[in-house]
Design a protein around this motif. Structure first.
Motif, PDB file in Angstrom:
ATOM      1  N   HIS A 205       0.827  -1.208   0.000  1.00  0.00           N
ATOM      2  CA  HIS A 205       0.000   0.000   0.000  1.00  0.00           C
ATOM      3  C   HIS A 205       0.862   1.260   0.000  1.00  0.00           C
ATOM      4  CE1 HIS A 205      -3.865  -1.977   0.396  1.00  0.00           C
ATOM      5  NE2 HIS A 205      -3.443  -2.670   1.436  1.00  0.00           N
ATOM      6  N   LEU A 206       1.937   1.250   0.785  1.00  0.00           N
ATOM      7  CA  LEU A 206       2.803   2.432   0.854  1.00  0.00           C
ATOM      8  C   LEU A 206       3.530   2.659  -0.472  1.00  0.00           C
ATOM      9  CD1 LEU A 206       4.318   2.056   4.437  1.00  0.00           C
ATOM     10  CD2 LEU A 206       2.455   3.554   3.697  1.00  0.00           C
ATOM     11  N   HIS A 207       3.930   1.565  -1.125  1.00  0.00           N
ATOM     12  CA  HIS A 207       4.587   1.708  -2.427  1.00  0.00           C
ATOM     13  C   HIS A 207       3.629   2.328  -3.443  1.00  0.00           C
ATOM     14  CE1 HIS A 207       7.180   0.785  -5.853  1.00  0.00           C
ATOM     15  NE2 HIS A 207       6.113   0.294  -6.453  1.00  0.00           N
ATOM     16  N   ALA A 208       2.386   1.883  -3.436  1.00  0.00           N
ATOM     17  CA  ALA A 208       1.403   2.445  -4.358  1.00  0.00           C
ATOM     18  C   ALA A 208       1.188   3.929  -4.078  1.00  0.00           C
ATOM     19  CB  ALA A 208       0.086   1.674  -4.244  1.00  0.00           C
ATOM     20  N   ALA A 209       1.153   4.294  -2.788  1.00  0.00           N
ATOM     21  CA  ALA A 209       0.964   5.703  -2.428  1.00  0.00           C
ATOM     22  C   ALA A 209       2.141   6.550  -2.890  1.00  0.00           C
ATOM     23  CB  ALA A 209       0.772   5.834  -0.923  1.00  0.00           C
TER      24      ALA A 209
END
Length: 486
Positions: free
Chosen positions: A359-363
């Motif tokens: 999720h953090l990578h996508a953000a």
């Protein structure tokens, strides 16, 4: 042998691909994170790397494929995560082959077959063998040493024993009984000792050169490791257990249903001191004397237990009487019970940290991102699983290296959790919250600080499953708070 190796490689590659969960922080922070920093120039080094307690030999194994990916512009995030798993699968397959050939050399090939079957079906070995853990690699090195010992290749055994020692000093513990037996059986003890001295000094010299180059100063990792963990007993900062913990909890837990087979074969074997039994009993004895204990420390001797299981399965499979055939179903049930345990641990239990990094990578792909982890230290992977040079901060947990006699010392994480609601309002964390775009915490903590996070401009944007067995500061779910758009 080539066909066997190919089969083992295929099986371990499938094993590696099934790993979708986290086990312990070291599988990222003491291997992949270090390698990522070496190759890509960013990554966090924990306090051990600032005090010369870890050898760079293991992280360099991952730095090499990282560098190849970078050279060919193939350093995509999914490859940065996948390649180390596949590399560890190859090492695990080599260990499987060494175990099979070692058992076959002293027993029947059928017993070797059942030994390897029991190893592949073991929930704990399946769960850990292909992880980027130094203990997993240590296990492979021990199995290689055992292979050379069983095939009477004295110099190769000595050399690989020292290689295992410089990579992980504790790896030599299960090898000591083999070394003593090798010396006692030798017809030329002086020559064997001389070869050991030469090979040992050469191996230590090479490892010292590598570590000294990487640290930028003369560094003797085995000496530092011994002083910290044994002489100064600082490892107890991360927990201590009763002397009998391995016997009453450690071994039964990692064996699971196999405990029945091991006890039966130990009882049947009487006083037969086989090589694997000596390795097992000696290692458990030594580790029991050390206060800091973990399940993964037993991983290198787990294959020794599988030899016992393999012998039982072989006898039961070839049984003739009705009573023995009835026992066949009991033993097979014990083997089969490992399968759902392995799948649960590999696919479900503690999968939250990896999903959070997704999720953090996508953000990070769509906006300026900075992350504050308000969790027990090292709860998630770091840059090795994000592969983005964004600002991130977490609660640290270094031991007190200034005054080691200070029994009242609390690390940052402990101080934070003493009064988390007050801490997030303090100037120290108010500034960190103001600079963050995302805050990551377990649901047990957000129940306390969630209202304040809402007050300072955050909203819950993701709730990720972590475990069905929350404990202490670790919750069932991990919450990701995102800063609300103005």
């Amino acid at each position: 042998m080539n066909r066997l190796l190919i089969l083992f490689i295929v099986l371990r590659l499938l094993n590696a691909l099934l790993i979708q969960t986290s086990f312990v922080p070291d599988e990222y922070w003491q291997s992949l994170e270090v390698a990522h920093r070496i190759v890509f120039g960013y990554g966090h080094l924990t306090w051990e790397w600032h005090n010369g307690l870890r050898s760079y030999l293991f992280p360099l194994l991952f730095a090499l494929p990282y560098k190849i990916l970078e050279m060919f512009n193939l350093d995509f995030r999914f490859l940065i995560i996948l390649v180390p798993r596949l590399l560890m699968a190859l090492f695990a397959a080599v260990g499987d082959l060494c175990l099979y050939l070692s058992v076959a050399s002293s027993h029947r090939h059928a017993i070797a077959f059942w030994t390897v079957v029991s190893q592949y079906c073991s929930w704990f070995f399946f769960y850990t063998s292909t992880r980027s853990l130094i203990n997993s690699f240590e296990t492979t090195l021990v199995l290689i040493c055992f292979y050379f010992y069983r095939h009477r290749s004295q110099h190769s055994f000595i050399l690989m024993s020292f290689v295992a020692f410089v990579v992980r000093p504790t790896a030599v513990i299960p090898l000591i009984p083999l070394g003593v037996r090798l010396l006692l059986k030798s017809d030329d003890k002086k020559r064997l000792v001389g070869a050991g001295v030469v090979l040992g000094l050469a191996t230590l010299a090479v490892s010292t050169c590598v570590d000294s180059f990487m640290y930028g100063k003369l560094t003797l990792v085995p000496v530092n490791f011994f002083v910290f963990n044994v002489y100064s007993n600082m490892a107890t900062f991360y927990g201590s257990h009763a002397w009998h913990w391995y016997l009453t909890q450690g071994v039964p837990a990692i064996l699971g249903p196999y405990l029945l087979h091991v006890l039966i074969n130990y009882a049947r074997g009487g006083r037969r001191w086989t090589d694997t039994r000596l390795m097992t009993l000696w290692t458990v004895l030594v580790y029991s004397c050390l206060p800091h204990k973990e399940f993964r420390f037993l991983l290198p001797i787990l294959p020794c237990f599988f030899v016992e299981v393999g012998q039982v399965l072989y006898r039961v499979w070839n049984s003739k009487t009705r009573f023995q055939q009835a026992w066949l179903y009991v033993h097979w049930l014990a083997v089969i019970l490992n399968v759902p345990m392995a799948l649960y641990m590999c696919l479900i239990h503690q999968r939250g940290p990896l999903d959070v990094m997704d999720h953090l990578h996508a953000a990070a792909q769509t906006s300026d991102t900075s992350v504050l982890f308000l969790m027990p230290c090292h709860s998630t992977p770091f840059y090795s699983h994000l592969h983005q040079p964004i600002a991130m901060r977490f609660l640290t947990c270094e031991p007190n290296l200034v005054d080691r006699r200070d029994d009242g010392y609390l690390d940052e994480a402990d101080r934070f959790y003493l009064d988390a609601e007050g801490a997030v309002r303090s100037p120290e964390y108010a500034g960190a919250l103001a600079a963050a775009s995302h805050v990551v915490a377990f649901d047990r903590l957000t129940a306390t600080i969630g209202a304040h996070l809402n007050d300072v401009g955050f909203a819950l944007c993701q709730s990720v499953f972590h475990t069905h067995f929350p404990d202490g500061r670790v919750g069932e779910r991990i919450h990701i708070y995102c800063r609300r758009k103005q």
